[in-house]
Scaffold this motif. Structure first.
Motif, mmCIF file in Angstrom:
data_model
loop_
_atom_site.group_PDB
_atom_site.id
_atom_site.type_symbol
_atom_site.label_atom_id
_atom_site.label_comp_id
_atom_site.label_asym_id
_atom_site.label_seq_id
_atom_site.Cartn_x
_atom_site.Cartn_y
_atom_site.Cartn_z
ATOM 1 N N PHE A 72 71.183 -10.407 -19.236
ATOM 2 C CA PHE A 72 70.270 -10.333 -18.083
ATOM 3 C C PHE A 72 70.141 -8.891 -17.594
ATOM 4 O O PHE A 72 69.043 -8.404 -17.330
ATOM 5 N N GLY A 87 62.255 -12.376 -17.879
ATOM 6 C CA GLY A 87 63.572 -12.519 -18.485
ATOM 7 C C GLY A 87 64.560 -13.113 -17.493
ATOM 8 O O GLY A 87 64.749 -14.332 -17.438
ATOM 9 N N GLN A 88 65.191 -12.234 -16.709
ATOM 10 C CA GLN A 88 66.231 -12.702 -15.780
ATOM 11 C C GLN A 88 65.650 -13.694 -14.772
ATOM 12 O O GLN A 88 64.574 -13.473 -14.206
ATOM 13 N N GLY A 89 66.401 -14.769 -14.535
ATOM 14 C CA GLY A 89 65.901 -15.835 -13.655
ATOM 15 C C GLY A 89 66.132 -15.535 -12.190
ATOM 16 O O GLY A 89 67.051 -16.072 -11.585
ATOM 17 N N TYR A 117 74.823 -21.318 -20.557
ATOM 18 C CA TYR A 117 74.748 -20.177 -19.632
ATOM 19 C C TYR A 117 75.867 -19.194 -19.991
ATOM 20 O O TYR A 117 77.001 -19.600 -20.258
ATOM 21 N N ASN A 173 70.038 -24.629 -18.226
ATOM 22 C CA ASN A 173 69.651 -23.252 -18.527
ATOM 23 C C ASN A 173 70.293 -22.917 -19.865
ATOM 24 O O ASN A 173 71.499 -23.085 -19.998
ATOM 25 N N TYR A 180 70.123 -26.081 -10.548
ATOM 26 C CA TYR A 180 68.671 -26.350 -10.531
ATOM 27 C C TYR A 180 68.372 -27.760 -10.037
ATOM 28 O O TYR A 180 67.345 -28.346 -10.387
ATOM 29 N N LYS A 220 68.975 -20.550 -6.280
ATOM 30 C CA LYS A 220 67.737 -21.045 -6.893
ATOM 31 C C LYS A 220 66.882 -21.793 -5.878
ATOM 32 O O LYS A 220 65.675 -21.644 -5.828
ATOM 33 N N PHE A 262 63.162 -22.305 -16.414
ATOM 34 C CA PHE A 262 62.896 -21.722 -17.733
ATOM 35 C C PHE A 262 62.070 -22.574 -18.687
ATOM 36 O O PHE A 262 62.084 -23.798 -18.616
ATOM 37 N N ARG A 298 63.494 -17.448 -24.303
ATOM 38 C CA ARG A 298 63.422 -18.077 -22.983
ATOM 39 C C ARG A 298 62.574 -17.218 -22.047
ATOM 40 O O ARG A 298 62.809 -16.023 -21.907
HETATM 41 N N1 GLN Z 1 70.952 -17.223 -13.879
HETATM 42 C C1 GLN Z 1 70.063 -16.168 -14.169
HETATM 43 C C2 GLN Z 1 69.426 -16.400 -15.533
HETATM 44 O O1 GLN Z 1 69.840 -17.264 -16.272
HETATM 45 C C3 GLN Z 1 70.662 -14.796 -14.175
HETATM 46 C C4 GLN Z 1 71.992 -14.591 -13.583
HETATM 47 C C5 GLN Z 1 72.604 -13.290 -13.994
HETATM 48 O O2 GLN Z 1 71.939 -12.285 -14.124
HETATM 49 N N2 GLN Z 1 73.870 -13.314 -14.232
HETATM 50 O O3 GLN Z 1 68.517 -15.682 -15.829
#
Ligand code: GLN
Ligand code: PMP
Length: 400
Positions: free
Chosen positions: A29, A45-47, A135, A184, A215, A245, A330, A378
Motif C-alpha cells: 500500500f 490502489g490503497q483503500g 490482507y 479484502n 467492511y 471504512k 474493492f 485489485r
Molecule cells: N486496508 C487498506 C487496503 O487494503 C490499506 C491499509 C494499509 O495501508 N495498511 O488498501
C-alpha cells in the motif's frame, strides 16, 4: 527499506515476506501510494476514501479536543464508546454484549488482529488457517506470533472457498481460523454454507474463530451476517471491526473487538503492551458515528455500490475481465485479456500507460501460490465519482 537484519529478517523470510532479491519490502500500500504520488496517477490502489466522513463525527472529534479529551483514555476504551459498540451489535445483529467485559477498543483493526494473534498463539506448532489471498498483515502477524500459516484458496471469479479444501486443512493443530468477510482483496461475501462449515470445523477441532469484519456496512444488496451469529459460534469467536471504512476515518485508527470475556481479556493483556491506548478524542466521535440513524449506514453502502458499478463498467470497457464484488471497497479484475502475464509488472507500468494505480493481487498471496493469481489486479472503488470516471476513461485509452 532495503536491508534488514536480525530476528525480523528470519521471521520475514520464514513468512515469505522477503522480495526475490532478499530485501524486505515496505507494504504494497505504501509502495503503490508512493508511486501514485510520484507519477501523479489516480490512486485506485490503497483503500482509503478521498472524501470526508459524516460532519457530526468530525465535529464530535473537534469538540472532544476542545473539551480536553487529550490524555490517555482508559485501557479498554472510553465507556461511552464501549457502550456504543455494544448498542451497534445489538441494533444490527441482535448480539448482546457486556460493554465492560466483552468489548475492547484497539488502535484500528490492525492492532486488534495483531494482539489477538500474539495472545492466542501458544506454540510454533499452532496453525492459523487463512483464506488466500489475504490482507497483508495476516501473514506478517502470524509470523511475528511464531505460528504456521495454512491457506485455503479463494479462486477467481467468485472467490468462495471450496468446502473440501477447507475441511482438509483444519485439524487439531488449528488454533485459529481467521476469517475476513466481506473480503479484502476479492470483495467476496461468504455464503451461509461456508460460514456454517467454518463454525462446525472450529467446534470439531476446538479452534477459535477470529473474524475481521471491517467492511461490515459495505455489502451490496444483502445484509452482513457476522459469523458470531451462527449457532455454536459465539462462544469461540472474536469479532473485529473498525471505524475507518464505515466513517471514512482510516487515519484515526479506532478499531474494536468483541467476544467471550475470557478471550477478550487475553487480547487486552497483550494490547496494553502494544499501544496501551489510542485516539482519545476520536473515541467519543466514533461513539457518535455508531449511533447515527440506519439511513446513514444504508446510504454508504448504496454510494459505494454506485462506485463499484462505475468502476466495473470502466474496467470491462478497457478490456479487463471483472469479478463482481458483493462487498468491501474493492474490485478484482483480470488483466490477462490485455496481454498481462504478471500483475506486479502490470501495476508498476500502469501509471505510465494509463495514469492509474492498482494493486497486484499477488501481494496478498504466499510466494508458492503467486501463479494462481498471476494476472489479477485489485482496484478500489471508495473514491469520488469524478475520480472513478476519469480513471475509467484513462484505462480505456491505455498505451501499449
Ligand atoms: N486496508 C487498506 C487496503 O487494503 C490499506 C491499509 C494499509 O495501508 N495498511 O488498501
Ligand atoms: N482488515 C482488513 C480486511 C482491511 O482491509 C484493513 C484495512 N483497512 C484492516 C484490517 C485494517 O484496518 P485499520 O485501518 O482499522 O487498522
Amino acid at each position: 527499506m532495503s536491508e534488514i537484519t536480525g530476528a525480523w529478517r528470519r521471521t520475514a523470510a520464514g513468512a515469505g515476506l522477503l522480495r526475490p532479491d532478499g530485501s524486505v519490502a515496505t507494504t504494497i500500500f505504501a509502495e503503490m501510494s508512493g508511486l501514485a504520488t510520484s507519477t501523479g496517477a489516480l490512486n485506485l490502489g490503497q483503500g482509503f476514501p478521498d472524501e470526508d466522513g459524516p460532519a457530526e463525527v468530525l465535529e464530535a472529534a473537534r469538540s472532544a479536543i476542545a473539551g480536553g479529551a487529550n490524555q490517555y483514555p482508559p485501557g479498554r476504551g472510553i465507556p461511552d464508546l464501549l457502550q456504543a459498540i455494544a448498542e451497534h451489535q445489538e441494533r444490527f445483529y441482535c448480539v448482546t454484549l457486556d460493554p465492560e467485559r466483552e468489548v475492547l477498543v484497539t488502535a484500528g483493526a490492525t492492532e486488534a488482529l495483531a494482539s489477538t494473534l500474539l495472545a492466542l498463539i501458544d506454540s510454533p506448532e499452532d496453525e492459523v488457517v487463512v483464506f488466500e489471498p489475504f490482507y497483508d498483515s495476516y501473514a506478517a502477524c502470524v509470523a511475528l506470533a511464531g505460528a504456521r500459516l495454512v491457506t485455503v484458496p479463494l479462486r477467481w471469479p467468485d472467490f468462495q472457498p471450496d468446502l473440501d479444501a477447507l475441511e482438509a486443512v483444519v485439524s487439531d493443530r488449528t488454533r485459529i481460523i481467521l476469517v475476513n468477510d466481506p473480503h479484502n482483496p476479492t470483495g467476496a461475501v461468504f455464503s451461509s454454507e461456508v460460514r456454517e462449515r467454518i463454525v462446525a470445523l472450529a467446534d470439531r477441532h476446538d479452534a477459535v474463530i477470529v473474524t475481521d469484519e471491517v467492511y461490515e456496512h459495505l455489502t451490496f444488496g444483502e445484509p452482513h451476517v457476522p459469523i458470531a451469529t451462527i449457532p455454536g459460534a459465539a462462544e469461540r469467536t472474536l469479532t473485529i471491526s473498525s471505524a475507518g471504512k464505515t466513517f471514512r476515518t482510516t487515519g484515526w485508527k479506532i478499531g474494536w473487538l468483541s467476544g467471550p470475556e475470557e478471550l477478550v481479556t487475553a487480547v487486552m493483556t497483550v494490547k496494553q503492551y502494544l499501544t496501551y491506548v489510542n485516539g482519545s478524542p476520536f473515541q467519543p466521535a466514533i461513539a457518535v458515528g455508531l449511533r447515527l440513524p440506519d439511513e446513514f449506514f444504508a446510504h454508504i453502502a448504496r454510494d459505494l455500490e454506485h462506485g463499484r458499478d462505475m468502476l466495473g463498467a470502466g474496467l470491462r470497457a478497457a478490456g479487463f475481465d471483472v469479478s463482481v464484488p458483493r462487498g468491501s471497497y474493492f474490485t478484482v479484475a483480470d488483466a490477462g485479456p490485455l496481454g498481462a502475464t504478471d500483475a506486479d509488472e502490470f501495476c508498476r507500468e500502469l501509471p505510465r500507460r494509463a495514469g492509474v494505480v492498482g494493486i497486484p493481487v499477488t501481494a496478498f498471496v504466499t510466494p508458492e501460490h503467486r501463479a494462481d493469481y498471476a494476472t489479477l489486479v485489485r482496484f478500489a472503488a471508495c473514491k469520488r465519482v469524478d475520480v472513478i470516471e476519469q480513471a475509467a476513461s484513462r484505462l480505456a485509452c491505455m498505451a501499449p
